[in-house]
Scaffold this active site. Structure first.
Site, short mmCIF file in Angstrom:
data_model
loop_
_atom_site.label_atom_id
_atom_site.label_comp_id
_atom_site.label_asym_id
_atom_site.label_seq_id
_atom_site.Cartn_x
_atom_site.Cartn_y
_atom_site.Cartn_z
N ASP A 263 -8.03 7.19 -3.06
CA ASP A 263 -7.19 6.00 -3.01
C ASP A 263 -5.89 6.27 -3.76
OD1 ASP A 263 -6.07 3.50 -2.95
OD2 ASP A 263 -7.83 2.46 -3.75
N ARG B 39 -5.17 3.57 2.53
CA ARG B 39 -5.70 4.70 3.30
C ARG B 39 -6.03 4.37 4.75
NH1 ARG B 39 -10.45 6.10 -0.77
NH2 ARG B 39 -10.39 3.82 -0.86
#
Length: 148
Positions: free
Chosen positions: A120, A9
């Site tokens: 995630d 990310r």
């Protein structure tokens, strides 16, 4: 821009923000980096699916994962993270730093679509990485507009 391992990310968010800044010719005004809360992946390149997702959008990155440092809290104006767990860890770390000047907050607070958490995608698939990219793009655009 901070996530737990700095391979999915946060490197996507960093690369997206760098491109937005470059497109606006504002490189001289911004210092952009990403880091991890943990030390799991230090020195590693981003996940291949993150790199592939960025390439699909015409963005390259040479970032290597690193762990956030005390100096980051003292030198950056903003530390933006991806989820509540990151936020808790960062607030705990920032409380131990003298002269902390960084404002620590969720990147998702800038999302016009109000998706606060950027999940995630590590255990997901390419579609999950694309979702992260889209969220990061929306949030980074709104953040840049606010602080331009």
């Amino acid at each position: 821009l901070v996530s737990i391992g700095n391979i999915c990310r946060s490197p996507i968010a960093e690369a997206v923000f760098r491109k937005l800044v470059a497109d606006e010719k504002l490189e001289h005004k911004w210092r952009t980096d990403s880091a991890a809360v943990s030390d799991w992946n230090v020195g590693r390149s981003p996940d291949s699916r993150a790199l592939s997702c960025l390439r699909n959008h015409g963005i390259e990155t040479a970032h290597k994962a690193r762990q956030i440092t005390k100096e980051d809290f003292q030198t950056f104006d903003h530390i933006l993270c991806m989820d509540e767990s990151n936020l808790r860890d960062l607030n705990r770390k920032s409380n131990q730093v003298k002269d902390c000047k960084a404002k620590v907050e969720l990147l998702g607070t800038y999302d016009p679509q109000k998706q606060l958490i950027i999940e995630d995608p590590y255990y997901g698939n390419e579609k999950d990485f694309e979702t992260v990219y889209e969220q990061c793009l929306r949030c980074c655009k709104a953040f840049l507009e606010k602080y331009h």
